[in-house]
Design a protein around this motif. Structure first.
Motif, mmCIF file in Angstrom:
data_model
loop_
_atom_site.group_PDB
_atom_site.id
_atom_site.type_symbol
_atom_site.label_atom_id
_atom_site.label_comp_id
_atom_site.label_asym_id
_atom_site.label_seq_id
_atom_site.Cartn_x
_atom_site.Cartn_y
_atom_site.Cartn_z
ATOM 1 N N LYS A 85 -1.714 -6.575 -6.652
ATOM 2 C CA LYS A 85 -0.968 -5.930 -5.576
ATOM 3 C C LYS A 85 -1.509 -4.530 -5.304
ATOM 4 C CE LYS A 85 3.737 -4.459 -4.306
ATOM 5 N NZ LYS A 85 5.164 -4.422 -4.747
ATOM 6 N N ALA A 86 -1.730 -3.760 -6.357
ATOM 7 C CA ALA A 86 -2.264 -2.405 -6.203
ATOM 8 C C ALA A 86 -3.699 -2.437 -5.685
ATOM 9 C CB ALA A 86 -2.197 -1.662 -7.536
ATOM 10 N N THR A 87 -4.488 -3.387 -6.163
ATOM 11 C CA THR A 87 -5.871 -3.501 -5.707
ATOM 12 C C THR A 87 -5.921 -3.778 -4.207
ATOM 13 O OG1 THR A 87 -6.521 -4.378 -7.866
ATOM 14 C CG2 THR A 87 -8.064 -4.699 -6.049
ATOM 15 N N GLN A 88 -5.119 -4.723 -3.755
ATOM 16 C CA GLN A 88 -5.097 -5.056 -2.325
ATOM 17 C C GLN A 88 -4.601 -3.885 -1.482
ATOM 18 O OE1 GLN A 88 -2.652 -8.582 -2.552
ATOM 19 N NE2 GLN A 88 -4.434 -9.951 -2.593
ATOM 20 N N TYR A 89 -3.638 -3.138 -2.008
ATOM 21 C CA TYR A 89 -3.151 -1.957 -1.288
ATOM 22 C C TYR A 89 -4.264 -0.920 -1.128
ATOM 23 C CZ TYR A 89 -0.876 2.503 -0.459
ATOM 24 O OH TYR A 89 -0.551 3.738 0.052
ATOM 25 N N LEU A 90 -4.962 -0.637 -2.213
ATOM 26 C CA LEU A 90 -6.030 0.359 -2.150
ATOM 27 C C LEU A 90 -7.190 -0.128 -1.292
ATOM 28 C CD1 LEU A 90 -5.808 1.455 -5.850
ATOM 29 C CD2 LEU A 90 -5.725 3.039 -3.923
ATOM 30 N N TYR A 91 -7.416 -1.425 -1.302
ATOM 31 C CA TYR A 91 -8.544 -1.961 -0.540
ATOM 32 C C TYR A 91 -8.272 -1.967 0.959
ATOM 33 C CZ TYR A 91 -12.478 -5.002 0.652
ATOM 34 O OH TYR A 91 -13.631 -5.515 1.183
ATOM 35 N N GLY A 92 -7.050 -2.322 1.352
ATOM 36 C CA GLY A 92 -6.825 -2.549 2.769
ATOM 37 C C GLY A 92 -5.787 -1.698 3.460
ATOM 38 N N VAL A 93 -4.960 -0.951 2.693
ATOM 39 C CA VAL A 93 -3.845 -0.224 3.293
ATOM 40 C C VAL A 93 -3.932 1.281 3.059
ATOM 41 C CG1 VAL A 93 -1.332 0.013 3.372
ATOM 42 C CG2 VAL A 93 -2.353 -2.250 3.005
ATOM 43 N N ALA A 94 -4.291 1.691 1.864
ATOM 44 C CA ALA A 94 -4.301 3.114 1.499
ATOM 45 C C ALA A 94 -5.269 3.894 2.371
ATOM 46 C CB ALA A 94 -4.693 3.266 0.032
ATOM 47 N N PRO A 95 -5.015 5.182 2.577
ATOM 48 C CA PRO A 95 -5.936 6.005 3.372
ATOM 49 C C PRO A 95 -7.322 6.064 2.730
ATOM 50 C CG PRO A 95 -4.300 7.376 2.254
ATOM 51 C CD PRO A 95 -3.849 5.958 2.101
ATOM 52 N N LYS A 96 -8.334 6.039 3.570
ATOM 53 C CA LYS A 96 -9.728 6.037 3.106
ATOM 54 C C LYS A 96 -10.360 7.426 3.214
ATOM 55 C CE LYS A 96 -10.656 1.159 4.178
ATOM 56 N NZ LYS A 96 -9.248 0.752 4.227
ATOM 57 N N ASP A 97 -9.532 8.451 3.115
ATOM 58 C CA ASP A 97 -10.016 9.823 3.296
ATOM 59 C C ASP A 97 -10.160 10.590 1.992
ATOM 60 O OD1 ASP A 97 -7.370 10.106 2.642
ATOM 61 O OD2 ASP A 97 -6.809 11.284 4.408
ATOM 62 N N GLY A 98 -9.998 9.905 0.851
ATOM 63 C CA GLY A 98 -10.118 10.584 -0.431
ATOM 64 C C GLY A 98 -8.812 11.103 -0.977
ATOM 65 N N THR A 99 -7.682 10.688 -0.393
ATOM 66 C CA THR A 99 -6.371 11.131 -0.888
ATOM 67 C C THR A 99 -5.638 10.027 -1.635
ATOM 68 O OG1 THR A 99 -5.297 10.576 1.214
ATOM 69 C CG2 THR A 99 -6.126 12.838 0.961
ATOM 70 N N ALA A 100 -6.328 8.968 -1.967
ATOM 71 C CA ALA A 100 -5.724 7.889 -2.760
ATOM 72 C C ALA A 100 -6.762 7.345 -3.724
ATOM 73 C CB ALA A 100 -5.202 6.774 -1.863
ATOM 74 N N ILE A 101 -6.390 7.271 -4.992
ATOM 75 C CA ILE A 101 -7.201 6.605 -5.999
ATOM 76 C C ILE A 101 -6.263 5.696 -6.785
ATOM 77 C CG2 ILE A 101 -8.802 8.551 -6.163
ATOM 78 C CD1 ILE A 101 -7.546 9.264 -8.852
ATOM 79 N N GLY A 102 -6.809 4.890 -7.655
ATOM 80 C CA GLY A 102 -5.940 3.998 -8.404
ATOM 81 C C GLY A 102 -6.594 3.445 -9.643
ATOM 82 N N THR A 103 -5.781 2.769 -10.440
ATOM 83 C CA THR A 103 -6.266 2.083 -11.630
ATOM 84 C C THR A 103 -5.539 0.754 -11.755
ATOM 85 O OG1 THR A 103 -6.686 2.283 -14.010
ATOM 86 C CG2 THR A 103 -4.588 3.160 -13.206
ATOM 87 N N VAL A 104 -6.272 -0.279 -12.133
ATOM 88 C CA VAL A 104 -5.702 -1.616 -12.300
ATOM 89 C C VAL A 104 -6.324 -2.249 -13.536
ATOM 90 C CG1 VAL A 104 -5.303 -1.926 -9.823
ATOM 91 C CG2 VAL A 104 -7.480 -2.656 -10.812
ATOM 92 N N ALA A 105 -5.975 -3.481 -13.786
ATOM 93 C CA ALA A 105 -6.518 -4.182 -14.949
ATOM 94 C C ALA A 105 -8.035 -4.195 -14.907
ATOM 95 C CB ALA A 105 -5.985 -5.611 -14.985
ATOM 96 N N ARG A 106 -8.624 -4.013 -16.056
ATOM 97 C CA ARG A 106 -10.091 -3.989 -16.152
ATOM 98 C C ARG A 106 -10.710 -5.308 -15.712
ATOM 99 N NH1 ARG A 106 -8.788 -3.412 -22.418
ATOM 100 N NH2 ARG A 106 -7.485 -1.911 -21.331
ATOM 101 N N GLY A 107 -9.930 -6.385 -15.758
ATOM 102 C CA GLY A 107 -10.445 -7.676 -15.325
ATOM 103 C C GLY A 107 -10.364 -7.894 -13.824
ATOM 104 N N GLN A 108 -9.595 -7.055 -13.114
ATOM 105 C CA GLN A 108 -9.433 -7.259 -11.670
ATOM 106 C C GLN A 108 -10.749 -7.221 -10.904
ATOM 107 O OE1 GLN A 108 -7.205 -8.158 -9.366
ATOM 108 N NE2 GLN A 108 -5.795 -8.690 -10.992
#
Length: 346
Positions: A85-108
């Motif tokens: 869920k977090a991966t998809q959010y960061l990939y397709g929804v979160a701003p792409k201007d450098g104001t969002a980063i994230g961490t998810v399972a190492r296997g994702q």
């Protein structure tokens, strides 16, 4: 060359160097102007209290001071589907201007390769760095009939999971398929903390995929008092703090098993990964990576990690990017066998 010509050449070099310095200074000023007064969201693909959450909050306490403009860092938990869920959010929804980063399972990052997930392309994500590599442990509660690796091969046991693509689910399923262990999985837990509570409440007997650093930092008494049985290490290299616990690579019976299990556990090399969405402007990508690298060397960050018994053995973002490109070049036959080994319900 005449003296006059030499002077002109030297002058040209000096002017070019000065111009380059002005450009670099202007870029640094632009980064500082952009981030000043802003905040950066740290999206965490798990619930509060687990290992990924703890590492994200550790990084968040120190990263901002190494980014020009010193933005504030705001943790945001977004659990669901083993971090997908977090991966998809960061990939397709979160701003792409450098104001969002994230961490998810190492296997994702490996799920598109091994599970055919087309919802994101890990090679397009902006990899910032991984705080450490890791050995994950398969363990059972002290009262379980399963006390060691041999018991896993001969006795039924009930383990907890977090969703397809998360270590506890992938590792347990792979052990069943490759080695013939007898693990049954109840999935849907949202963090390591929930899994450990599940063991304490008797809902499950164990977990295959608790990070060694998490166990040491959050449940040190379990090791000291032998509250849990440590069954096997899922990693490319052995964590010598658990020297008596076998490494999965030492249990393989042939080269095919070695290659397949090696791909399944490959994410252990980037155990605490941090990334931003695709298409972050190049100057901000560079700034985020530089800030991450500086944070890893920061004595205050190191001391903070040490106080919490948290491992730090970082991999820079550029190296993570190269590492993933190499994994995605794995021969198809190995990928197909690893995929068949970890897919739940097959």
């Amino acid at each position: 060359m005449s003296i006059c010509g030499l002077r002109r050449s030297v002058m040209a070099v000096v002017i070019a160097a000065a111009a380059l310095g002005v450009v670099r200074l202007a870029r640094a000023d632009a980064i500082e102007d952009f981030y000043r007064g802003r905040s950066i969201s740290i999206v965490i693909g798990y619930g509060v209290g687990g290992g990924y959450d703890t590492y994200a909050r550790l990084l968040g306490r120190h990263l901002g001071k190494h980014i020009p403009g010193n933005p504030s860092m705001v943790p945001q938990n977004m659990p669901g589907a083993g971090g997908l869920k977090a991966t998809q959010y960061l990939y397709g929804v979160a701003p792409k201007d450098g104001t969002a980063i994230g961490t998810v399972a190492r296997g994702q990052p490996l799920t598109p390769l091994l599970l055919g997930d087309k919802s994101f392309d890990p090679l397009r994500l902006t990899w910032i760095g991984s705080v450490t590599d890791e050995a994950s442990l398969c363990l059972s509660w002290g009262t379980s009939r399963v006390k060691n690796w041999q018991d896993l091969l001969t006795k039924d046991v009930l383990f907890g999971g977090e969703g397809q693509g998360a270590d506890p689910d992938m590792f347990a399923t792979a052990l069943n398929r490759i080695f013939g262990t007898r693990i049954k999985i109840i999935t849907g837990y949202h963090s390591t903390r929930e899994l450990t509570l599940g063991m304490e409440r008797g809902e499950i007997e164990g977990v295959c995929g608790i990070s060694a650093s998490t166990l040491i930092s959050q449940q040190p008494e379990w090791v000291a008092r032998k509250t849990v049985n440590l069954l096997v290490q899922m990693a490319a290299r052995k964590d010598e703090r658990f020297s008596s616990v076998p490494l999965i690579g030492d249990l393989v019976q042939n080269d095919e098993q070695r290659k397949v299990i090696g791909l399944v556990i490959a994410g252990q090399a980037i155990a605490r990964p941090f990334f931003a969405p695709p298409d972050v402007p190049e100057d901000r990508k560079t700034a985020l990576r530089a800030a991450f690298d500086a944070t890893m060397k920061d004595p205050e960050f190191r001391a903070d990690a040490q106080r919490s018994n948290m491992d730090v053995n970082p991999m820079p973002g550029a190296d993570m990017e190269a590492f993933l490109k190499n994994l995605y070049a794995t021969p198809k036959d190995v990928v197909q066998k690893a995929s068949a080994a970890i897919q739940i319900g097959r």
